[in-house]
Design a protein around this motif. Structure first.
Motif, PDB file in Angstrom:
ATOM      1  N   ARG A  19      51.466  39.738  44.779  1.00 20.45           N
ATOM      2  CA  ARG A  19      52.833  40.180  45.096  1.00 20.45           C
ATOM      3  C   ARG A  19      53.595  40.502  43.810  1.00 20.45           C
ATOM      4  NH1 ARG A  19      54.704  38.921  50.428  1.00 20.45           N
ATOM      5  NH2 ARG A  19      56.831  38.638  49.697  1.00 20.45           N
ATOM      6  N   ARG A  20      53.454  39.626  42.817  1.00 20.48           N
ATOM      7  CA  ARG A  20      54.187  39.856  41.563  1.00 20.48           C
ATOM      8  C   ARG A  20      53.679  41.104  40.847  1.00 20.48           C
ATOM      9  NH1 ARG A  20      58.743  37.434  42.536  1.00 20.48           N
ATOM     10  NH2 ARG A  20      58.745  35.194  42.304  1.00 20.48           N
ATOM     11  N   ALA A  21      52.371  41.360  40.952  1.00 19.94           N
ATOM     12  CA  ALA A  21      51.810  42.548  40.295  1.00 19.94           C
ATOM     13  C   ALA A  21      52.376  43.815  40.957  1.00 19.94           C
ATOM     14  CB  ALA A  21      50.284  42.538  40.365  1.00 19.94           C
ATOM     15  N   ALA A  22      52.438  43.803  42.288  1.00 17.80           N
ATOM     16  CA  ALA A  22      52.976  44.973  43.005  1.00 17.80           C
ATOM     17  C   ALA A  22      54.464  45.132  42.684  1.00 17.80           C
ATOM     18  CB  ALA A  22      52.770  44.809  44.512  1.00 17.80           C
ATOM     19  N   GLU A  23      55.159  44.015  42.669  1.00 17.89           N
ATOM     20  CA  GLU A  23      56.598  44.052  42.368  1.00 17.89           C
ATOM     21  C   GLU A  23      56.818  44.603  40.956  1.00 17.89           C
ATOM     22  OE1 GLU A  23      58.486  40.207  42.935  1.00 17.89           O
ATOM     23  OE2 GLU A  23      60.141  40.818  41.629  1.00 17.89           O
ATOM     24  N   ALA A  24      55.978  44.155  40.013  1.00 17.01           N
ATOM     25  CA  ALA A  24      56.126  44.615  38.621  1.00 17.01           C
ATOM     26  C   ALA A  24      55.903  46.123  38.535  1.00 17.01           C
ATOM     27  CB  ALA A  24      55.155  43.870  37.714  1.00 17.01           C
ATOM     28  N   PRO A 313      41.333  43.166  44.292  1.00 22.28           N
ATOM     29  CA  PRO A 313      40.997  42.256  43.190  1.00 22.28           C
ATOM     30  C   PRO A 313      42.085  42.229  42.142  1.00 22.28           C
ATOM     31  CG  PRO A 313      39.572  44.195  43.167  1.00 22.28           C
ATOM     32  CD  PRO A 313      40.436  44.308  44.385  1.00 22.28           C
ATOM     33  N   LEU A 314      42.342  41.053  41.653  1.00 26.24           N
ATOM     34  CA  LEU A 314      43.382  40.890  40.645  1.00 26.24           C
ATOM     35  C   LEU A 314      42.804  41.015  39.256  1.00 26.24           C
ATOM     36  CD1 LEU A 314      45.379  37.804  41.885  1.00 26.24           C
ATOM     37  CD2 LEU A 314      46.329  40.036  41.307  1.00 26.24           C
ATOM     38  N   LYS A 315      43.550  41.644  38.365  1.00 25.91           N
ATOM     39  CA  LYS A 315      43.134  41.673  36.963  1.00 25.91           C
ATOM     40  C   LYS A 315      43.547  40.334  36.364  1.00 25.91           C
ATOM     41  CE  LYS A 315      43.784  44.431  32.891  1.00 25.91           C
ATOM     42  NZ  LYS A 315      44.991  44.367  32.140  1.00 25.91           N
ATOM     43  N   LYS A 316      42.547  39.492  36.090  1.00 25.60           N
ATOM     44  CA  LYS A 316      42.884  38.135  35.654  1.00 25.60           C
ATOM     45  C   LYS A 316      42.634  37.946  34.171  1.00 25.60           C
ATOM     46  CE  LYS A 316      42.454  35.199  39.682  1.00 25.60           C
ATOM     47  NZ  LYS A 316      41.640  34.242  40.386  1.00 25.60           N
ATOM     48  N   GLU A 317      43.519  37.256  33.531  1.00 31.29           N
ATOM     49  CA  GLU A 317      43.304  36.867  32.136  1.00 31.29           C
ATOM     50  C   GLU A 317      42.283  35.730  32.125  1.00 31.29           C
ATOM     51  OE1 GLU A 317      44.649  38.384  29.489  1.00 31.29           O
ATOM     52  OE2 GLU A 317      45.528  39.762  30.940  1.00 31.29           O
ATOM     53  N   PRO A 318      41.438  35.658  31.068  1.00 30.87           N
ATOM     54  CA  PRO A 318      40.446  34.574  31.036  1.00 30.87           C
ATOM     55  C   PRO A 318      41.112  33.197  30.963  1.00 30.87           C
ATOM     56  CG  PRO A 318      40.408  35.827  28.989  1.00 30.87           C
ATOM     57  CD  PRO A 318      41.333  36.552  29.922  1.00 30.87           C
ATOM     58  N   VAL A 319      40.476  32.221  31.628  1.00 32.42           N
ATOM     59  CA  VAL A 319      40.982  30.841  31.623  1.00 32.42           C
ATOM     60  C   VAL A 319      40.002  29.993  30.810  1.00 32.42           C
ATOM     61  CG1 VAL A 319      41.517  28.817  33.048  1.00 32.42           C
ATOM     62  CG2 VAL A 319      41.998  31.133  33.897  1.00 32.42           C
ATOM     63  N   LYS A 405      39.816  35.932  23.005  1.00 33.57           N
ATOM     64  CA  LYS A 405      40.724  37.084  23.034  1.00 33.57           C
ATOM     65  C   LYS A 405      39.964  38.400  22.888  1.00 33.57           C
ATOM     66  CE  LYS A 405      44.798  37.097  21.845  1.00 33.57           C
ATOM     67  NZ  LYS A 405      46.219  36.855  21.738  1.00 33.57           N
ATOM     68  N   GLY A 406      38.912  38.357  22.086  1.00 30.27           N
ATOM     69  CA  GLY A 406      38.128  39.575  21.843  1.00 30.27           C
ATOM     70  C   GLY A 406      37.484  40.094  23.110  1.00 30.27           C
ATOM     71  N   VAL A 407      37.044  39.172  23.971  1.00 25.93           N
ATOM     72  CA  VAL A 407      36.384  39.580  25.208  1.00 25.93           C
ATOM     73  C   VAL A 407      37.419  40.176  26.158  1.00 25.93           C
ATOM     74  CG1 VAL A 407      35.115  38.746  27.226  1.00 25.93           C
ATOM     75  CG2 VAL A 407      34.517  37.947  24.946  1.00 25.93           C
ATOM     76  N   GLY A 408      38.629  39.606  26.110  1.00 24.25           N
ATOM     77  CA  GLY A 408      39.708  40.137  26.945  1.00 24.25           C
ATOM     78  C   GLY A 408      39.541  39.773  28.392  1.00 24.25           C
ATOM     79  N   ALA A 409      40.257  40.526  29.237  1.00 26.90           N
ATOM     80  CA  ALA A 409      40.313  40.188  30.664  1.00 26.90           C
ATOM     81  C   ALA A 409      38.990  40.459  31.352  1.00 26.90           C
ATOM     82  CB  ALA A 409      41.415  41.009  31.311  1.00 26.90           C
ATOM     83  N   ARG A 410      38.636  39.619  32.299  1.00 21.13           N
ATOM     84  CA  ARG A 410      37.439  39.835  33.103  1.00 21.13           C
ATOM     85  C   ARG A 410      37.809  40.373  34.472  1.00 21.13           C
ATOM     86  NH1 ARG A 410      32.826  37.253  31.508  1.00 21.13           N
ATOM     87  NH2 ARG A 410      33.070  36.159  29.564  1.00 21.13           N
TER      88      ARG A 410
END
Ligand code: HAM
Length: 410
Positions: A19-24, A313-319, A405-410
């Protein structure tokens, strides 16, 4: 077990993230058109809505008396509030005013898929511009917002004047009914209604009007009405800008404040509740004690847009799960802090689990494990394990941060 109120929903983190991604995306798009965000109260004086729509509207609203005996209501929409706000605060501002909002609204309706008692509207109000360009801009903003989130939908644009012109001889009490039948394309109901009021001869022209594919056909039916130039101007701009829409002079809109251009949007993959957008011209400011400011706006049914988009699918930052041996909890917080300072999502073990159990948990919830055992603590290092490939290596925390950080988002 206590349940949430009927017609409301709870949202888990994944759904909120969508929802927040669509709102953004919508906020970014509307910002590019120069619209600024406004915010009005969640509750208003009841008369803000009954003044225009009459007492009957109370049945569809959450009405309550406050402790001082004032009649209040949760807002069923935001346009009336924004018009009131314009009268209260905005009259001296340079026009046109380009305002938008994302707000929850409350309607006492029978809940079903896509119809809730608490729902969100992403809306725009353009106040103080009375032109075909203003009408066209508002339609194009709506289209841009819906396209910005990748919605597949049909845009329908109409104008009330041709219909109103044709039914001007009908008993005013029945005009609304005739418009409602046309809006719903209930042609049997329309026929019956016209016969009751002795205007059966209008049927052909009204049915012809709602079937028109372009404005020229409509003016052949209703003649050269004063609004002709305005109507043509709007469609010229939409055509010039390559907007994908259909003409529909049968749109009457349920709310009773529209005065000219009206438009609606319908998502392709929704059932009965497929209307995701509604708007048009109105003049509410005068009713609330202000000048007769020409206004134009729309509201997108944000929840219906989300139902239509589905679980994309959500673009997720690595955890990163920071795992630590007993006694190294403080050091784990330190490593996690360094990671967060570099903008990485890092979680520490809070349940006192053993290393094996921590790894099992991390494998389900994280992309990396950053392991802190006795050896690493003494050497000032961590072991970074990629939980997708299984590769692991001992390194300095800075190197681990660079690696993640180098690998970035998965
Ligand atoms: P509306 O057509 O009543 O217009 O509502 C706009 C949109 O809100 C609808 O098209 C629909 O997508 C969504 N909506 C309405 N009721 C519900 C519900 N119970 N559950 C979920 N979604 C719902 C207005 O509210 C006007 N204020 C629009 C406007 C702005 N006109 C000029 N400026």
């Amino acid at each position: 077990m206590l349940q949430k109120p009927r017609g409301t929903r709870d949202f888990l983190p994944d759904e909120m993230a969508r929802r927040r991604a669509a709102e953004a995306a919508m906020r970014a798009a509307v910002g590019r058109w120069g619209y600024g965000e406004v915010c009005t109260p969640t509750f208003e004086h009841l008369e803000l809505f009954t003044m225009r729509s009459g007492e009957n509207i109370k049945q569809e609203m959450y009405v309550f008396e406050d402790k001082s005996g004032r009649q209040m209501t949760l807002r069923p929409e935001v346009t009336a509030s924004v018009s009131r706000m314009y009268v209260n605060e905005g009259r001296s501002l340079a026009k046109p005013l380009r305002w938008y909002y994302m707000a929850d609204c409350f309607r006492y309706e029978r809940p079903q898929k896509g119809r809730y008692r608490q729902f969100w509207q992403f809306g725009v109000e353009l106040i103080g511009a009375d032109s075909a360009a203003a009408d066209a801009e508002v339609i194009m903003v709506a289209d841009d917002l819906l396209r910005s989130v990748g919605l597949d939908y049909d845009l329908k644009v109409g104008f009330l004047a041709p219909m109103k012109h044709l039914i001007s001889g009908v008993d005013p009490a029945l005009q609304r009914q005739v418009m409602a039948y046309l809006d719903k394309r209930d042609l049997d109901g329309l026929k019956r209604c016209l016969e009751t009021c002795g205007q059966a001869e209008l049927e052909d022209s009204l049915v012809g009007l709602v079937s028109c594919q372009d404005p020229a056909e409509a003016f052949e039916i209703c003649g050269d009405i004063p609004e002709k130039e305005r109507v043509e101007g709007i469609f010229q701009i939409l055509d010039g800008e390559g907007i994908d829409y259909t003409v529909n002079f049968g749109i009457a809109r349920g709310l009773d404040y529209y005065t000219g251009m009206v438009f609606e949007g319908f998502a392709h993959n929704l059932g009965a509740e497929n209307q995701v957008l509604g708007g048009g011209n109105y003049r509410l400011a005068k009713l609330f004690g202000g000048d007769d400011a020409p206004s134009c706006g729309f509201a997108i049914g944000f929840d219906r847009v989300m139902v239509s988009l589905g679980d994309y699918p959500l673009k997720k930052e690595p955890v990163v799960a920071v795992l630590s041996q007993p006694g190294l909890e403080v050091a784990a917080f330190g490593v996690a802090r360094q990671m967060r300072a570099a903008g990485i999502r890092a979680e520490v073990n809070l349940l006192g689990r053993g290393m094996g159990a921590q790894l099992t948990h991390a494998a389900k919830n994280a992309d990396y494990a950053c392991i802190l055992g006795k050896r690493e603590a003494e050497a000032g290092t961590v072991t970074l394990k990629d939980l997708h490939s299984g590769e692991q290596r001992e390194m300095k925390p800075d190197e681990a941060i660079a690696g993640v950080k180098g690998v970035g988002a998965r």
